[in-house]
Design a protein around this motif. Sequence first.
Motif, PDB file in Angstrom:
ATOM      1  N   THR A   1      -4.600   6.649   6.810  1.00 22.57           N
ATOM      2  CA  THR A   1      -5.088   5.382   7.383  1.00 22.57           C
ATOM      3  C   THR A   1      -5.232   4.329   6.291  1.00 22.57           C
ATOM      4  O   THR A   1      -5.075   3.137   6.543  1.00 22.57           O
ATOM      5  CB  THR A   1      -6.430   5.555   8.132  1.00 22.57           C
ATOM      6  OG1 THR A   1      -7.339   6.244   7.284  1.00 22.57           O
ATOM      7  CG2 THR A   1      -6.244   6.299   9.432  1.00 22.57           C
ATOM      8  N   ASP A   2      -5.472   4.778   5.074  1.00 20.90           N
ATOM      9  CA  ASP A   2      -5.594   3.809   3.985  1.00 20.90           C
ATOM     10  C   ASP A   2      -4.260   3.118   3.710  1.00 20.90           C
ATOM     11  O   ASP A   2      -4.217   1.945   3.355  1.00 20.90           O
ATOM     12  CB  ASP A   2      -6.129   4.500   2.726  1.00 20.90           C
ATOM     13  CG  ASP A   2      -6.578   3.478   1.706  1.00 20.90           C
ATOM     14  OD1 ASP A   2      -7.307   2.545   2.112  1.00 20.90           O
ATOM     15  OD2 ASP A   2      -6.200   3.586   0.528  1.00 20.90           O
TER      16      ASP A   2
ATOM     17  N   ARG B   1       0.829  -1.207   0.000  1.00 25.85           N
ATOM     18  CA  ARG B   1       0.000   0.000   0.000  1.00 25.85           C
ATOM     19  C   ARG B   1       0.867   1.263   0.000  1.00 25.85           C
ATOM     20  O   ARG B   1       0.519   2.247  -0.639  1.00 25.85           O
ATOM     21  CB  ARG B   1      -0.919   0.011   1.231  1.00 25.85           C
ATOM     22  CG  ARG B   1      -2.092  -0.932   1.121  1.00 25.85           C
ATOM     23  CD  ARG B   1      -2.769  -1.063   2.470  1.00 25.85           C
ATOM     24  NE  ARG B   1      -3.872  -1.998   2.430  1.00 25.85           N
ATOM     25  CZ  ARG B   1      -5.149  -1.649   2.226  1.00 25.85           C
ATOM     26  NH1 ARG B   1      -5.471  -0.388   2.073  1.00 25.85           N
ATOM     27  NH2 ARG B   1      -6.099  -2.556   2.199  1.00 25.85           N
TER      28      ARG B   1
ATOM     29  N   ASN C   1      -8.566  -6.696   5.969  1.00 27.05           N
ATOM     30  CA  ASN C   1      -8.449  -5.696   4.908  1.00 27.05           C
ATOM     31  C   ASN C   1      -7.138  -5.822   4.128  1.00 27.05           C
ATOM     32  O   ASN C   1      -6.474  -4.836   3.833  1.00 27.05           O
ATOM     33  CB  ASN C   1      -8.598  -4.282   5.482  1.00 27.05           C
ATOM     34  CG  ASN C   1      -8.960  -3.262   4.424  1.00 27.05           C
ATOM     35  OD1 ASN C   1      -9.532  -3.613   3.390  1.00 27.05           O
ATOM     36  ND2 ASN C   1      -8.621  -2.013   4.661  1.00 27.05           N
TER      37      ASN C   1
ATOM     38  N   GLY D   1      -4.090   0.464   5.895  1.00 34.48           N
ATOM     39  CA  GLY D   1      -5.168  -0.510   5.676  1.00 34.48           C
ATOM     40  C   GLY D   1      -6.236  -0.445   6.749  1.00 34.48           C
ATOM     41  O   GLY D   1      -6.956  -1.411   6.980  1.00 34.48           O
TER      42      GLY D   1
ATOM     43  N   ALA E   1      -7.884  10.046   5.976  1.00 40.23           N
ATOM     44  CA  ALA E   1      -8.220   8.813   5.259  1.00 40.23           C
ATOM     45  C   ALA E   1      -7.066   8.327   4.378  1.00 40.23           C
ATOM     46  O   ALA E   1      -6.818   7.129   4.270  1.00 40.23           O
ATOM     47  CB  ALA E   1      -9.470   9.032   4.415  1.00 40.23           C
TER      48      ALA E   1
ATOM     49  N   LYS F   1      -5.398  -6.404   0.762  1.00 42.49           N
ATOM     50  CA  LYS F   1      -5.798  -6.270  -0.637  1.00 42.49           C
ATOM     51  C   LYS F   1      -5.601  -7.593  -1.371  1.00 42.49           C
ATOM     52  O   LYS F   1      -4.561  -8.241  -1.160  1.00 42.49           O
ATOM     53  CB  LYS F   1      -4.895  -5.243  -1.333  1.00 42.49           C
ATOM     54  CG  LYS F   1      -5.279  -3.837  -1.076  1.00 42.49           C
ATOM     55  CD  LYS F   1      -4.443  -2.955  -1.972  1.00 42.49           C
ATOM     56  CE  LYS F   1      -5.115  -1.628  -2.165  1.00 42.49           C
ATOM     57  NZ  LYS F   1      -4.534  -0.879  -3.272  1.00 42.49           N
TER      58      LYS F   1
ATOM     59  N   TYR G   1       0.863   4.217  -2.674  1.00 47.28           N
ATOM     60  CA  TYR G   1       0.697   5.611  -2.243  1.00 47.28           C
ATOM     61  C   TYR G   1       1.760   6.487  -2.889  1.00 47.28           C
ATOM     62  O   TYR G   1       1.499   7.613  -3.291  1.00 47.28           O
ATOM     63  CB  TYR G   1       0.793   5.642  -0.717  1.00 47.28           C
ATOM     64  CG  TYR G   1       0.979   7.001  -0.074  1.00 47.28           C
ATOM     65  CD1 TYR G   1      -0.128   7.802   0.230  1.00 47.28           C
ATOM     66  CD2 TYR G   1       2.247   7.457   0.260  1.00 47.28           C
ATOM     67  CE1 TYR G   1       0.050   9.032   0.849  1.00 47.28           C
ATOM     68  CE2 TYR G   1       2.427   8.684   0.883  1.00 47.28           C
ATOM     69  CZ  TYR G   1       1.320   9.469   1.166  1.00 47.28           C
ATOM     70  OH  TYR G   1       1.496  10.681   1.781  1.00 47.28           O
TER      71      TYR G   1
ATOM     72  N   GLU H   1     -17.438   0.724   4.116  1.00 46.77           N
ATOM     73  CA  GLU H   1     -16.634  -0.477   3.940  1.00 46.77           C
ATOM     74  C   GLU H   1     -17.017  -1.224   2.649  1.00 46.77           C
ATOM     75  O   GLU H   1     -16.205  -1.622   1.869  1.00 46.77           O
ATOM     76  CB  GLU H   1     -16.831  -1.388   5.138  1.00 46.77           C
ATOM     77  CG  GLU H   1     -15.538  -1.882   5.703  1.00 46.77           C
ATOM     78  CD  GLU H   1     -15.777  -2.589   7.004  1.00 46.77           C
ATOM     79  OE1 GLU H   1     -15.703  -3.812   6.987  1.00 46.77           O
ATOM     80  OE2 GLU H   1     -16.064  -1.929   7.999  1.00 46.77           O
TER      81      GLU H   1
ATOM     82  N   ILE I   1      -9.685   1.009   8.125  1.00 44.98           N
ATOM     83  CA  ILE I   1     -10.923   1.599   7.612  1.00 44.98           C
ATOM     84  C   ILE I   1     -11.535   2.487   8.695  1.00 44.98           C
ATOM     85  O   ILE I   1     -11.769   2.028   9.812  1.00 44.98           O
ATOM     86  CB  ILE I   1     -11.920   0.493   7.209  1.00 44.98           C
ATOM     87  CG1 ILE I   1     -11.301  -0.374   6.101  1.00 44.98           C
ATOM     88  CG2 ILE I   1     -13.244   1.083   6.748  1.00 44.98           C
ATOM     89  CD1 ILE I   1     -12.022  -1.660   5.857  1.00 44.98           C
TER      90      ILE I   1
END
Length: 468
Positions: free
Chosen positions: A405-406, A51, A103, A409, A402, A105, A55, A417, A411
């Motif tokens: 935090t994304d 992630r 969560n 991972g 967000a 991916k 990003y 969700e 939520i």
Amino acid sequence: MKLYNTMSKRKEEFVPLEEGKVKMYVCGPTVYNFIHIGNARPMIVFDTVRRYFEYKGYEVNFVSNFTDVDDKIIKKAIEEGVTAEEISKRYIAECKKDMEGMNIKPATKNPLATEEICGMVDMIQTLIEKGYAYEKNGTVYYRTRKFKEYGKLSHKNLDDLQSGGRSLLVTGEDEKEDSLDFVLWKPKKEGEPAWQSPWGEGRPGWHIECSEMSKKYLGEQIDIHAGGEDLVFPHHENEIAQSEAANGKEFAKYWLHNAFLNIDNRKMSKSLGNFFTVREISEKYDLQILRFFMLSAHYRSPLNFSADLMEAAKSGLDRIVTAAENLRFLKENTTRREMSEIEKDAYAKTQEFVDGFEKAMDDDFNTADAIASVFELVKYINTTANASCSAEYLACLLDRLAVLTDVLGIITDKKKEVLDEEIEALIAERQAARKERNFARADEIRDMLLAKGIILEDTREGVKWKRA
Ligand code: AMP
Ligand code: ZN
């Protein structure tokens, strides 16, 4: 961006093989039971690594296998009086449910060892042709001493290994030329799954599986190969020996290994019997909390699992989620729309938390420090956001939170969700699967939705759904 490479034993600047792209392989679990929370650590850690690369704008090709042929799977199948395939299919489906809850991916590809046997046979053939492997009565061995760089990842010395290895000769492997040699192909035993090969019916050794699957889905050279630290030796060392001898190229540029999750300061493992499954934990905690707990430590530090630490993770996560909910509530209820000059300045200040987050993640994915930056942002939100702020300012703060935090991972918007469109798409896929009589997939989708709190009802008018 720096990452610690087990090969060089130091932090190195990340330079991709191909600009803007990351090719990453993570050794997946052997599927003979529910995964335990130790197995969840590499899943969560390397999903977060992925992630973060995304990003940063990289396109990540993320491959992670399931080892679906293995002594432990066969043993479990015999105990239950079912096929090995039934066992592996069952626990792959269960593992995917757990991953969903954490969560994680979905990988670009989750290859199954049993579906890639042809490629493994080809790779073994190549090794034999190049003199790196030899066959004895249906077993093929790797000629370890022929690979001059053997030991370069685990920093082991061949002669030390040799003296330790003599007494460790496994029965049935006494035809080896050298005690250091390891198995690439083993002959069939009565009642075991087996495939055709030039050396008779049999099945591949564990190490060749990853060498082949990595090559097939990512190419001969990859950026990152990862897994738990117990895989450094012999698994990854053997993968290097196989891949580099067969392909004539450096296999992976960076080798990343997570430290162990312990319990009562002892390694958590299936063989010691001191483990919790992810499923057990999910009965007590939202799996988001498990994820947050795992990221509260640096991935190369041992982490001790305890109820206290889980409670601390729960309240930490609550603080973040509450701040986000608060922003959402204020945004819906405020009467002012556009940001004032003062708010623009106030928003600009939040850049320092993003900088702190990135600095921590750029330093070998220091999620513990990155979380500290998120908490600083939360504190800032709690002190500056109120009912008199503009909707635009509140939305910008929410977005800032967000985005960070994304990467972790996490939520923060429970309701978002699963979006309605996603549910509809999954229901359509389930209908199509049923039409093709692929009931396994149809059930998998139903269970996946159930795990997210979506209940399906098959009615005469079609499928109806509701949130639990
Ligand atoms: P296995 O199914 O044993 O091959 O393990 C799958 C993955 O989980 C590998 O990357 C292991 O290194 C990792 N793993 C197993 N136990 C633990 C643990 N207690 N802590 C962290 N990682 C683990
Ligand atoms: Zn592997």
